[in-house]
Design a protein around this motif. Structure first.
Motif, short mmCIF file in Angstrom:
data_model
loop_
_atom_site.label_atom_id
_atom_site.label_comp_id
_atom_site.label_asym_id
_atom_site.label_seq_id
_atom_site.Cartn_x
_atom_site.Cartn_y
_atom_site.Cartn_z
N LEU A 59 75.81 40.80 44.40
CA LEU A 59 74.70 39.87 44.57
C LEU A 59 73.37 40.48 44.13
O LEU A 59 73.10 41.66 44.36
CB LEU A 59 74.59 39.45 46.04
CG LEU A 59 75.57 38.39 46.54
CD1 LEU A 59 75.47 38.28 48.06
CD2 LEU A 59 75.30 37.03 45.89
N LYS A 60 72.55 39.65 43.53
CA LYS A 60 71.19 40.06 43.22
C LYS A 60 70.39 40.20 44.52
O LYS A 60 70.72 39.56 45.53
CB LYS A 60 70.51 39.01 42.34
CG LYS A 60 71.15 38.80 40.99
CD LYS A 60 70.47 37.66 40.25
CE LYS A 60 71.12 37.39 38.90
NZ LYS A 60 70.50 36.25 38.20
N PRO A 61 69.34 41.02 44.53
CA PRO A 61 68.45 41.01 45.70
C PRO A 61 67.93 39.60 45.96
O PRO A 61 67.48 38.90 45.04
CB PRO A 61 67.31 41.94 45.26
CG PRO A 61 67.96 42.87 44.28
CD PRO A 61 68.96 42.02 43.53
N GLY A 62 68.07 39.14 47.18
CA GLY A 62 67.72 37.78 47.53
C GLY A 62 68.85 36.79 47.35
O GLY A 62 68.73 35.62 47.73
N GLY A 63 69.97 37.23 46.76
CA GLY A 63 71.12 36.36 46.59
C GLY A 63 71.80 36.05 47.91
O GLY A 63 71.60 36.76 48.90
N LYS A 68 71.11 38.76 50.88
CA LYS A 68 70.93 40.16 50.56
C LYS A 68 69.44 40.48 50.54
O LYS A 68 68.67 39.75 49.90
CB LYS A 68 71.56 40.48 49.19
CG LYS A 68 71.47 41.94 48.78
CD LYS A 68 72.19 42.16 47.46
CE LYS A 68 72.07 43.60 46.99
NZ LYS A 68 72.83 43.86 45.74
N PRO A 69 69.00 41.53 51.22
CA PRO A 69 67.57 41.83 51.27
C PRO A 69 66.98 42.02 49.87
O PRO A 69 67.65 42.44 48.94
CB PRO A 69 67.53 43.15 52.05
CG PRO A 69 68.77 43.14 52.86
CD PRO A 69 69.80 42.46 52.02
N GLY A 70 65.70 41.70 49.76
CA GLY A 70 65.02 41.87 48.49
C GLY A 70 64.54 40.57 47.91
O GLY A 70 63.86 40.54 46.91
N GLU A 129 79.32 43.72 36.78
CA GLU A 129 77.98 44.29 36.79
C GLU A 129 77.32 44.11 38.15
O GLU A 129 77.36 43.03 38.74
CB GLU A 129 77.13 43.64 35.70
CG GLU A 129 75.74 44.22 35.58
CD GLU A 129 74.93 43.51 34.51
OE1 GLU A 129 73.73 43.82 34.39
OE2 GLU A 129 75.50 42.65 33.81
N GLU A 130 76.70 45.15 38.62
CA GLU A 130 75.96 45.10 39.89
C GLU A 130 74.78 44.14 39.77
O GLU A 130 74.19 43.98 38.71
CB GLU A 130 75.46 46.52 40.21
CG GLU A 130 74.90 46.70 41.60
CD GLU A 130 74.60 48.16 41.89
OE1 GLU A 130 73.83 48.42 42.83
OE2 GLU A 130 75.14 49.03 41.19
N ASN A 131 74.45 43.48 40.90
CA ASN A 131 73.31 42.57 40.95
C ASN A 131 73.40 41.45 39.90
O ASN A 131 72.42 41.12 39.24
CB ASN A 131 71.98 43.33 40.77
CG ASN A 131 71.76 44.38 41.84
OD1 ASN A 131 72.20 44.23 42.98
ND2 ASN A 131 71.10 45.46 41.47
N SER A 132 74.59 40.87 39.76
CA SER A 132 74.80 39.86 38.72
C SER A 132 75.02 38.45 39.27
O SER A 132 75.12 37.50 38.49
CB SER A 132 76.00 40.26 37.84
OG SER A 132 77.17 40.39 38.63
#
Length: 232
Positions: free
Chosen positions: A132-136, A230-232, A100-103
Motif C-alpha cells: 500500500l502507498k502511504p495513506g492507502g 496506512k500512515p502517511g 513493487e512496494e507502495n504501489s
C-alpha cells in the motif's frame, strides 16, 4: 488451516445454492468494493478474490485491478475469464511478495480472515502493508464475531434469497449443505472469529489506523468490515 479451505474452494463445491445466488452474491460484493475506490486511476488489489465473477464492475471504477487468488484452478478460470480486460491482472499470493512496494491505493480482503490462522492473517497484513502507498487503505470484510453463530448466517441468506428471488433454492441448498463437505470441514477445523476490539488491535499492531465500517461488505449484516489506513 487456509490450505484446507483453498482445496475446498478449488473443488466442485456447493457453497452457492443456485447460479442466481452466485451471480447476485458476486455482484453485490463488487458494488460494495467499488464504493471504496478512491479515484478512477487507483490501483486496487482483491486479495484471495475467489471466482470474482463481477470483477469487471470493480475494474470499471479504477485504473488497474489485481486479482490475487491462491487456488490454482480458480486462478486459471480467472485468467481465462478476464483475459480480454486490459485493466485486470491475475496473480498468485506468492506473486504479491515480488510486487513493487507502495504501489497500491486500495487493498480488499473480503471473507478471507475466517479461513486463516491468526499467524496467516498477520503475514497477509504485512504483505499488504508493504504494497500500500502511504495513506492507502485496506478494507477487511466479512469478519465473523465470536457471539454470532450459524443461525444468523442462515437468516441472512434467507433474507438475501427472498430479496433476489431464489428462496426455494436457498431452502433446498441449506438442507444439502447440512450433509456437505463444507459442513464437515467447518465442523472439523472451524472458522476464525474476532471481536471488534480484537480486530482493531490486530490491525493496529500491523501498523494501520483502523476503525469498523458502518456496514459489512456483502449481504450479511451480522458480520463486520474494517477500514485500515496506512500512515502517511
Amino acid at each position: 488451516m487456509m490450505d484446507d479451505w483453498i482445496d475446498y474452494y478449488d473443488s466442485t463445491h456447493t457453497i452457492y445454492v443456485s447460479k442466481l445466488h452466485r451471480d447476485v452474491h458476486f455482484r453485490q460484493i463488487a458494488e460494495d468494493i467499488a464504493g471504496y475506490i478512491p479515484s478512477p486511476d487507483a490501483t486496487v488489489l482483491d486479495y484471495s478474490c475467489g471466482e470474482a465473477l463481477s470483477a469487471g464492475r470493480v475494474a470499471d471504477a479504477c485504473g488497474r485491478l489485481i486479482l490475487a487468488e491462491p487456488a490454482p484452478g480458480v486462478r486459471g478460470r480467472l485468467i481465462a475469464r478476464f483475459a480480454p480486460n486490459v485493466k485486470i491482472r491475475v496473480r498468485s499470493l506468492d506473486d504479491l511478495r515480488n510486487m513493487e512496494e507502495n504501489s497500491l491505493d486500495l487493498a480488499v480482503m473480503n471473507s478471507v480472515a475466517q479461513y486463516m490462522t491468526p499467524q496467516e492473517l498477520d503475514t497477509a497484513l504485512t504483505v499488504v502493508g508493504r504494497l500500500l502507498k502511504p495513506g492507502g487503505q485496506l478494507v477487511l470484510g466479512d469478519i465473523l464475531q465470536p457471539d454470532v453463530g450459524m443461525a444468523q448466517d442462515v437468516i441472512a441468506l434467507l433474507r438475501f434469497a427472498l430479496a433476489h428471488g431464489f428462496l426455494a433454492d436457498a431452502l433446498w441448498g441449506l438442507a444439502r449443505t447440512a450433509l456437505s463437505d463444507y459442513r464437515e470441514l467447518r465442523s472439523k477445523i472451524g472458522l476464525r472469529r474476532y471481536s471488534e476490539a480484537e480486530m482493531i488491535g490486530k490491525l493496529t499492531a500491523a501498523g494501520f489506523a483502523a476503525s469498523r465500517a458502518a456496514q459489512n461488505i456483502g449481504h450479511n449484516p451480522s458480520r463486520m468490515t474494517f477500514v485500515a489506513r496506512k500512515p502517511g
